[in-house]
Design an enzyme around this catalytic site. Structure first.
Site, PDB file in Angstrom:
ATOM      1  N   THR A   1       0.167  24.659 -12.421  1.00 24.82           N
ATOM      2  CA  THR A   1       1.449  24.476 -11.761  1.00 24.82           C
ATOM      3  C   THR A   1       1.573  25.482 -10.627  1.00 24.82           C
ATOM      4  O   THR A   1       0.586  26.126 -10.235  1.00 24.82           O
ATOM      5  CB  THR A   1       2.605  24.515 -12.798  1.00 24.82           C
ATOM      6  OG1 THR A   1       3.818  24.169 -12.130  1.00 24.82           O
ATOM      7  CG2 THR A   1       2.740  25.869 -13.470  1.00 24.82           C
TER       8      THR A   1
ATOM      9  N   GLY B   1       7.222  16.805   0.202  1.00 27.71           N
ATOM     10  CA  GLY B   1       6.530  17.964  -0.378  1.00 27.71           C
ATOM     11  C   GLY B   1       5.481  17.531  -1.383  1.00 27.71           C
ATOM     12  O   GLY B   1       5.004  16.390  -1.350  1.00 27.71           O
ATOM     13  N   GLY B   2       5.120  18.449  -2.265  1.00 27.02           N
ATOM     14  CA  GLY B   2       4.070  18.195  -3.247  1.00 27.02           C
ATOM     15  C   GLY B   2       4.369  17.002  -4.140  1.00 27.02           C
ATOM     16  O   GLY B   2       3.503  16.154  -4.374  1.00 27.02           O
TER      17      GLY B   2
ATOM     18  N   GLY C   1      14.625  11.787 -14.243  1.00 25.15           N
ATOM     19  CA  GLY C   1      13.349  12.455 -13.997  1.00 25.15           C
ATOM     20  C   GLY C   1      12.575  12.896 -15.232  1.00 25.15           C
ATOM     21  O   GLY C   1      11.396  13.242 -15.118  1.00 25.15           O
TER      22      GLY C   1
ATOM     23  N   ASN D   1      12.328  13.518   5.626  1.00 24.75           N
ATOM     24  CA  ASN D   1      12.204  14.890   5.124  1.00 24.75           C
ATOM     25  C   ASN D   1      12.807  15.836   6.154  1.00 24.75           C
ATOM     26  O   ASN D   1      12.877  15.508   7.345  1.00 24.75           O
ATOM     27  CB  ASN D   1      10.713  15.228   4.917  1.00 24.75           C
ATOM     28  CG  ASN D   1      10.510  16.528   4.179  1.00 24.75           C
ATOM     29  OD1 ASN D   1      11.097  16.730   3.121  1.00 24.75           O
ATOM     30  ND2 ASN D   1       9.697  17.420   4.720  1.00 24.75           N
TER      31      ASN D   1
ATOM     32  N   LYS E   1      -1.907  24.710  -7.506  1.00 21.69           N
ATOM     33  CA  LYS E   1      -2.374  23.321  -7.537  1.00 21.69           C
ATOM     34  C   LYS E   1      -3.409  23.015  -6.450  1.00 21.69           C
ATOM     35  O   LYS E   1      -4.174  22.074  -6.583  1.00 21.69           O
ATOM     36  CB  LYS E   1      -1.195  22.344  -7.411  1.00 21.69           C
ATOM     37  CG  LYS E   1      -0.374  22.219  -8.686  1.00 21.69           C
ATOM     38  CD  LYS E   1       0.706  21.144  -8.526  1.00 21.69           C
ATOM     39  CE  LYS E   1       1.452  20.910  -9.829  1.00 21.69           C
ATOM     40  NZ  LYS E   1       2.327  19.723  -9.740  1.00 21.69           N
TER      41      LYS E   1
ATOM     42  N   ASP F   1       0.339  13.344 -11.999  1.00 22.52           N
ATOM     43  CA  ASP F   1       1.744  13.200 -11.582  1.00 22.52           C
ATOM     44  C   ASP F   1       2.086  11.780 -11.112  1.00 22.52           C
ATOM     45  O   ASP F   1       3.179  11.269 -11.402  1.00 22.52           O
ATOM     46  CB  ASP F   1       2.089  14.198 -10.472  1.00 22.52           C
ATOM     47  CG  ASP F   1       2.258  15.613 -11.003  1.00 22.52           C
ATOM     48  OD1 ASP F   1       2.593  15.768 -12.192  1.00 22.52           O
ATOM     49  OD2 ASP F   1       2.054  16.571 -10.225  1.00 22.52           O
TER      50      ASP F   1
ATOM     51  N   ILE G   1      13.494  12.521  -9.397  1.00 24.41           N
ATOM     52  CA  ILE G   1      12.479  13.214 -10.202  1.00 24.41           C
ATOM     53  C   ILE G   1      13.035  14.519 -10.766  1.00 24.41           C
ATOM     54  O   ILE G   1      12.414  15.142 -11.601  1.00 24.41           O
ATOM     55  CB  ILE G   1      11.165  13.451  -9.434  1.00 24.41           C
ATOM     56  CG1 ILE G   1      11.348  14.487  -8.324  1.00 24.41           C
ATOM     57  CG2 ILE G   1      10.603  12.168  -8.864  1.00 24.41           C
ATOM     58  CD1 ILE G   1      10.026  15.128  -7.942  1.00 24.41           C
TER      59      ILE G   1
ATOM     60  N   ASN H   1      -3.398  18.967 -10.921  1.00 21.64           N
ATOM     61  CA  ASN H   1      -2.490  19.504 -11.951  1.00 21.64           C
ATOM     62  C   ASN H   1      -3.135  19.557 -13.328  1.00 21.64           C
ATOM     63  O   ASN H   1      -2.553  20.085 -14.273  1.00 21.64           O
ATOM     64  CB  ASN H   1      -1.160  18.736 -11.996  1.00 21.64           C
ATOM     65  CG  ASN H   1      -1.250  17.439 -12.778  1.00 21.64           C
ATOM     66  OD1 ASN H   1      -2.343  16.882 -12.938  1.00 21.64           O
ATOM     67  ND2 ASN H   1      -0.127  16.960 -13.261  1.00 21.64           N
TER      68      ASN H   1
HETATM   69  P1  ATR Z   1       7.440  20.128  -4.742  1.00 26.07           P
HETATM   70  O1  ATR Z   1       6.022  20.399  -5.112  1.00 26.07           O
HETATM   71  O2  ATR Z   1       8.420  20.295  -5.851  1.00 26.07           O
HETATM   72  O3  ATR Z   1       7.614  18.831  -4.026  1.00 26.07           O
HETATM   73  P2  ATR Z   1       7.577  21.458  -2.201  1.00 26.07           P
HETATM   74  O4  ATR Z   1       6.223  21.000  -1.872  1.00 26.07           O
HETATM   75  O5  ATR Z   1       7.995  22.824  -1.807  1.00 26.07           O
HETATM   76  O6  ATR Z   1       7.836  21.338  -3.750  1.00 26.07           O
HETATM   77  O7  ATR Z   1       8.619  20.387  -1.598  1.00 26.07           O
HETATM   78  C1  ATR Z   1       9.985  20.521  -1.751  1.00 26.07           C
HETATM   79  C2  ATR Z   1      10.673  19.346  -1.053  1.00 26.07           C
HETATM   80  O8  ATR Z   1      12.090  19.577  -1.098  1.00 26.07           O
HETATM   81  C3  ATR Z   1      10.323  19.220   0.416  1.00 26.07           C
HETATM   82  O9  ATR Z   1      10.453  17.865   0.803  1.00 26.07           O
HETATM   83  C4  ATR Z   1      11.376  20.108   1.061  1.00 26.07           C
HETATM   84  O10 ATR Z   1      11.625  19.835   2.416  1.00 26.07           O
HETATM   85  P3  ATR Z   1      10.752  20.607   3.562  1.00 26.07           P
HETATM   86  O11 ATR Z   1       9.439  19.907   3.598  1.00 26.07           O
HETATM   87  O12 ATR Z   1      11.555  20.442   4.797  1.00 26.07           O
HETATM   88  O13 ATR Z   1      10.647  22.045   3.111  1.00 26.07           O
HETATM   89  C5  ATR Z   1      12.576  19.724   0.230  1.00 26.07           C
HETATM   90  N1  ATR Z   1      13.626  20.753   0.262  1.00 26.07           N
HETATM   91  C6  ATR Z   1      13.705  21.853  -0.500  1.00 26.07           C
HETATM   92  N2  ATR Z   1      14.799  22.553  -0.209  1.00 26.07           N
HETATM   93  C7  ATR Z   1      15.445  21.872   0.775  1.00 26.07           C
HETATM   94  C8  ATR Z   1      16.655  22.070   1.497  1.00 26.07           C
HETATM   95  N3  ATR Z   1      17.429  23.126   1.269  1.00 26.07           N
HETATM   96  N4  ATR Z   1      17.003  21.139   2.408  1.00 26.07           N
HETATM   97  C9  ATR Z   1      16.237  20.062   2.637  1.00 26.07           C
HETATM   98  N5  ATR Z   1      15.083  19.824   2.000  1.00 26.07           N
HETATM   99  C10 ATR Z   1      14.685  20.698   1.067  1.00 26.07           C
END
Ligand code: ATR
Length: 282
Positions: free
Chosen positions: A68, A139-140, A250, A161, A72, A108, A227, A93
């Protein structure tokens, strides 16, 4: 003189992961199926990653491990093979052993799609595939969700996004297999042609910012999936329920992604039961 004791051992590795639900889930199944085995947390700095992998290679009892945040991707150079799923998603993962090789995979996407299939009747599921999806986040987690959707034959997916470069990057990976459109910035008002909405961001999670969105214009919307599982019923799911739109929480993704990993580590495909759901939501 002691007898050498063989007990299958698996781990979840990461950093600051005391909150991880994986030990709870795997140890529940070990008990349920009466399997002699252990599943523990290993919480360490990145500098300890090589030593951990060495330990896994030398200790016959260790059958594999989950990965995690934040390893990853960092784990990839240490592995002998990466399955296509993990390759395309760009993250591992789960690592398991196969004839002394360390194989990286990613469960996942399976977890996400299996949870969806648990909640949507197969006729409806087939209909959903050809109708527009709005994927919220890049994101991930979005990588795994998009991989699952495309693999299972979803044909029209729009991604939005906060950070546009990540949306473009994600769309690029799948552009040959489905019609994927990039939306600049986060959608505030879902348009009246989307049938499925999926949140893959951390917005709406306890302790995080709210996910601010309106479904009021989207009479087309039939399914809203989150999720996030803490809280189980997020604001967007409540909003959807009020509008008589079907929802998927989720928690099922979390439980389903653990099933193939458990099978690799301990040799038995486990089931999800009510007690496990309750335990994880406590
Ligand atoms: P995970 O593996 O849980 O997906 P991550 O890769 O850090 O974690 O991705 C988090 C997601 O939540 C991303 O789409 C992120 O947007 P950005 O790519 O712009 O960072 C989104 N996210 C997290 N906090 C946010 C916020 N305050 N406003 C808008 N989007 C947010």
């Amino acid at each position: 003189m002691g007898m050498k004791y063989h007990q299958k051992q698996a781990f979840v590795i990461g950093q600051n992961i005391a909150h991880s639900k994986s030990p709870l889930i795997h140890n529940y199944w070990l008990q349920k199926y009466n399997i002699q085995g252990r599943y523990d947390i290993r919480d360490f700095d990145e500098s300890e990653l090589p030593n951990f992998v060495k330990e896994v290679r030398t200790d016959e009892n260790i059958t594999g491990f989950n990965i995690t945040i934040p390893y990853k991707q960092a784990i990839i150079p240490f592995l002998d093979e990466i399955e296509d799923t993990a390759q395309t998603i760009g993250a591992v993962n789960t690592v398991y052993k196969k004839s002394n090789k360390l194989i990286g995979t990613n469960t996942d996407a399976y977890g996400f799609m299996q949870n969806l299939k648990d909640h949507v009747k197969s006729n409806d599921f087939n209909a959903l595939k050809t109708q527009p999806v709005l994927l919220y986040g890049a994101g991930g987690a979005a990588k795994a969700v998009l991989y699952g959707l495309v693999k299972d034959g979803f044909t029209h997916i729009d991604i939005c996004n906060r950070t546009l470069s990540k949306t473009k990057n994600l769309a690029q990976r799948h552009k040959n297999k489905a019609s994927i459109r990039v939306i600049d910035g986060l959608v505030k008002n879902v348009e009246n042609h989307y049938v499925t909405f999926i949140n893959t961001t951390s917005l709406g999670m306890a302790g995080h910012q709210d996910l601010e969105i309106s479904f009021a214009d989207a009479a087309s919307l039939r399914l809203v999936v989150d999720i996030v599982y803490k809280p189980l019923y997020t604001d967007i799911l409540r909003k959807a329920q009020k509008a008589d739109i079907q929802i998927v929480t989720g928690i099922g993704m979390l439980l389903h992604q653990a099933r193939p990993a458990f099978a690799k580590f301990f040799g038995h495909i486990p089931d999800i039961d009510k007690k496990l759901r309750e335990l994880v939501l406590e």
